[in-house]
Scaffold this motif. Structure first.
Motif, PDB file in Angstrom:
ATOM      1  N   ALA A  63      32.673  29.925  31.770  1.00 42.71           N
ATOM      2  CA  ALA A  63      33.186  29.693  30.683  1.00 42.71           C
ATOM      3  C   ALA A  63      34.317  30.941  30.326  1.00 42.71           C
ATOM      4  O   ALA A  63      35.287  30.766  29.643  1.00 42.71           O
ATOM      5  CB  ALA A  63      31.924  29.787  29.495  1.00 42.71           C
ATOM      6  N   ALA A  64      33.832  32.022  31.123  1.00 45.95           N
ATOM      7  CA  ALA A  64      34.590  33.135  30.891  1.00 45.95           C
ATOM      8  C   ALA A  64      36.178  33.087  31.526  1.00 45.95           C
ATOM      9  O   ALA A  64      37.097  33.119  30.937  1.00 45.95           O
ATOM     10  CB  ALA A  64      34.136  34.321  31.167  1.00 45.95           C
ATOM     11  N   ASN A  65      35.938  32.682  32.498  1.00 43.75           N
ATOM     12  CA  ASN A  65      37.439  32.194  33.412  1.00 43.75           C
ATOM     13  C   ASN A  65      38.214  31.060  33.034  1.00 43.75           C
ATOM     14  O   ASN A  65      39.081  31.048  32.871  1.00 43.75           O
ATOM     15  CB  ASN A  65      36.840  31.641  34.952  1.00 43.75           C
ATOM     16  N   ALA A  66      37.403  30.179  32.364  1.00 48.72           N
ATOM     17  CA  ALA A  66      38.102  28.935  31.759  1.00 48.72           C
ATOM     18  C   ALA A  66      38.948  29.452  30.568  1.00 48.72           C
ATOM     19  O   ALA A  66      39.945  28.945  30.149  1.00 48.72           O
ATOM     20  CB  ALA A  66      37.201  27.901  31.127  1.00 48.72           C
ATOM     21  N   ARG A  67      38.150  30.404  29.647  1.00 55.48           N
ATOM     22  CA  ARG A  67      38.959  30.879  28.553  1.00 55.48           C
ATOM     23  C   ARG A  67      40.022  31.959  28.859  1.00 55.48           C
ATOM     24  O   ARG A  67      41.111  31.954  28.199  1.00 55.48           O
ATOM     25  CB  ARG A  67      37.933  31.408  27.670  1.00 55.48           C
ATOM     26  N   PHE A  68      39.708  32.801  29.657  1.00 52.37           N
ATOM     27  CA  PHE A  68      40.755  34.074  30.108  1.00 52.37           C
ATOM     28  C   PHE A  68      41.337  33.943  31.221  1.00 52.37           C
ATOM     29  O   PHE A  68      41.978  34.750  31.523  1.00 52.37           O
ATOM     30  CB  PHE A  68      39.833  35.241  29.795  1.00 52.37           C
ATOM     31  N   GLY A  69      40.944  33.126  32.079  1.00 56.31           N
ATOM     32  CA  GLY A  69      41.520  33.136  33.619  1.00 56.31           C
ATOM     33  C   GLY A  69      40.899  34.028  34.555  1.00 56.31           C
ATOM     34  O   GLY A  69      40.956  33.540  35.843  1.00 56.31           O
ATOM     35  N   GLN A  70      40.456  35.315  34.174  1.00 57.02           N
ATOM     36  CA  GLN A  70      39.952  36.254  35.173  1.00 57.02           C
ATOM     37  C   GLN A  70      39.009  37.235  34.461  1.00 57.02           C
ATOM     38  O   GLN A  70      39.101  37.423  33.134  1.00 57.02           O
ATOM     39  CB  GLN A  70      40.771  36.770  35.833  1.00 57.02           C
ATOM     40  N   ILE A  71      38.207  37.962  35.054  1.00 53.86           N
ATOM     41  CA  ILE A  71      37.525  38.957  34.394  1.00 53.86           C
ATOM     42  C   ILE A  71      37.882  40.272  35.142  1.00 53.86           C
ATOM     43  O   ILE A  71      37.798  40.343  36.350  1.00 53.86           O
ATOM     44  CB  ILE A  71      35.965  38.974  34.547  1.00 53.86           C
ATOM     45  N   ASP A  72      38.047  41.385  34.307  1.00 51.40           N
ATOM     46  CA  ASP A  72      38.562  42.776  35.070  1.00 51.40           C
ATOM     47  C   ASP A  72      37.690  43.621  35.144  1.00 51.40           C
ATOM     48  O   ASP A  72      37.772  44.335  35.938  1.00 51.40           O
ATOM     49  CB  ASP A  72      39.775  43.085  34.050  1.00 51.40           C
ATOM     50  N   VAL A  73      36.597  43.687  34.022  1.00 49.62           N
ATOM     51  CA  VAL A  73      35.669  44.584  34.286  1.00 49.62           C
ATOM     52  C   VAL A  73      34.167  44.035  33.783  1.00 49.62           C
ATOM     53  O   VAL A  73      34.089  43.099  33.130  1.00 49.62           O
ATOM     54  CB  VAL A  73      35.826  45.723  32.945  1.00 49.62           C
ATOM     55  N   LEU A  74      33.208  44.243  34.837  1.00 48.28           N
ATOM     56  CA  LEU A  74      31.923  43.902  34.590  1.00 48.28           C
ATOM     57  C   LEU A  74      31.252  44.986  33.987  1.00 48.28           C
ATOM     58  O   LEU A  74      31.010  46.095  34.690  1.00 48.28           O
ATOM     59  CB  LEU A  74      31.040  43.201  35.673  1.00 48.28           C
ATOM     60  N   VAL A  75      30.403  44.941  32.641  1.00 47.95           N
ATOM     61  CA  VAL A  75      29.398  46.141  32.338  1.00 47.95           C
ATOM     62  C   VAL A  75      27.940  45.323  32.426  1.00 47.95           C
ATOM     63  O   VAL A  75      27.646  44.526  31.687  1.00 47.95           O
ATOM     64  CB  VAL A  75      29.625  46.344  30.756  1.00 47.95           C
ATOM     65  N   ASN A  76      27.343  46.027  33.397  1.00 47.77           N
ATOM     66  CA  ASN A  76      25.809  45.507  33.549  1.00 47.77           C
ATOM     67  C   ASN A  76      24.976  46.602  32.633  1.00 47.77           C
ATOM     68  O   ASN A  76      24.577  47.549  33.043  1.00 47.77           O
ATOM     69  CB  ASN A  76      25.264  45.761  35.021  1.00 47.77           C
ATOM     70  N   ASN A  77      24.709  45.985  31.238  1.00 48.21           N
ATOM     71  CA  ASN A  77      23.814  46.725  30.584  1.00 48.21           C
ATOM     72  C   ASN A  77      22.630  46.041  29.928  1.00 48.21           C
ATOM     73  O   ASN A  77      21.753  46.820  29.712  1.00 48.21           O
ATOM     74  CB  ASN A  77      24.694  46.738  29.067  1.00 48.21           C
ATOM     75  N   ALA A  78      22.431  44.699  30.338  1.00 48.04           N
ATOM     76  CA  ALA A  78      21.015  44.231  30.107  1.00 48.04           C
ATOM     77  C   ALA A  78      19.832  44.955  30.739  1.00 48.04           C
ATOM     78  O   ALA A  78      20.047  45.414  31.910  1.00 48.04           O
ATOM     79  CB  ALA A  78      20.897  42.626  30.407  1.00 48.04           C
ATOM     80  N   GLY A  79      18.685  45.122  30.034  1.00 46.80           N
ATOM     81  CA  GLY A  79      17.683  45.925  30.476  1.00 46.80           C
ATOM     82  C   GLY A  79      16.742  46.170  29.541  1.00 46.80           C
ATOM     83  O   GLY A  79      17.104  45.962  28.304  1.00 46.80           O
TER      84      GLY A  79
END
Length: 267
Positions: A63-79
């Motif tokens: 869904a992210a790539n379809a909307r924006f083309g690519q992801i530049d930064v990942l923030v692993n915050n879940a926990g």
């Protein structure tokens, strides 16, 4: 325009980070287990993602790539934090803590690294804790996960730096979030009476410490710096307590440091 994907973005640090990057003109993919957002904007995508569910990770990235083309930064915050006496914790609870805080974070890294490697750039930001380099009573399994994230991230930095991918560790101190109440999983069997007084005193003092914590906004600001400073810096301690305690931990001999913590939280 750059795009950031944040896990655990419904509240606290994740929400504050999503709002900061959106306000500064980034595309934001705010992921959470139960999507909820009233905002309608082309730069804002809320989608379901549970780090313990590989299918939801794949769906969210699509869904992210379809909307924006690519992801530049990942923030692993879940926990979240599993808290209490280790003797009271069953295998299922311990596995769940590692599944979310460690294996879920690793799944996210593994899912994004190929995309970053293909482009020769990207930033992986892992939200750990000052508890990834020091410890407090009744947080044994939580600390084990954060120490794991610390070691994983430091080693991964060696592997990915030559590929143009930067790895960052955010190390907050006490922050006013759901960590100390709704998001905590507290476990103590009161029939283990030898612990009762220690647990009552230790958790009361620990929760009071958390209640005086800083705003999630200061963590969001540190994440912004980590994402945009272009440096090879790995660790970003956040908050005066984190900086002070980490410095004290390095400075003092083990026995002196442990006595200090025991006196403050259990004495």
């Amino acid at each position: 325009m750059k795009t950031i994907l944040i896990t655990g973005a419904s509240t606290g640090i994740g929400r504050a980070t999503a709002e900061l990057f959106f306000a500064r003109g980034w595309n934001v993919v705010a992921t959470m287990r139960t999507p909820n957002s009233a905002r309608e904007d082309g730069r804002w995508l809320v989608t379901r993602l549970d780090v313990t569910d590989p299918a939801s990770i794949e769906s969210a990235l699509q869904a992210a790539n379809a909307r924006f083309g690519q992801i530049d930064v990942l923030v692993n915050n879940a926990g979240y934090g599993l808290v209490g006496t280790f003797e009271s914790m069953d295998e299922a609870r311990i596995h769940k803590q590692f599944e979310t805080n460690v294996f879920g974070l690793m799944r996210m890294c593994r899912a994004l690294i190929p995309q970053f490697r293909a482009r020769g750039e990207g930033v992986l930001i892992n939200v750990a804790s000052m508890g990834g380099r020091l410890a407090f009573p009744f947080y044994s399994v939580y600390h084990a996960t954060k120490w794991a994230v610390d070691g994983f991230s430091e080693s991964l930095q060696f592997e990915l730096a030559p590929l143009g991918i930067r790895v960052k560790l955010i190390e907050p101190g006490a922050i006013k979030t759901d960590f100390y109440d709704r998001s905590a999983d507290f476990v103590h069997d009161r029939s283990l009476t030898a612990y009762n007084d220690l647990v009552d005193k230790g958790m009361r003092r620990s929760n009071a410490f958390g209640a005086r914590g800083a705003s999630p906004d200061i963590v969001a600001a540190a994440i912004w710096k980590a994402a945009t400073d272009g440096s090879a810096r790995l660790r970003y301690p956040v908050g005066s307590d984190a900086r002070g305690l980490l410095f004290t931990r390095r400075l003092l001999p083990d026995g002196v440091y442990r006595s200090l913590i025991a006196k403050q939280l259990l004495g």
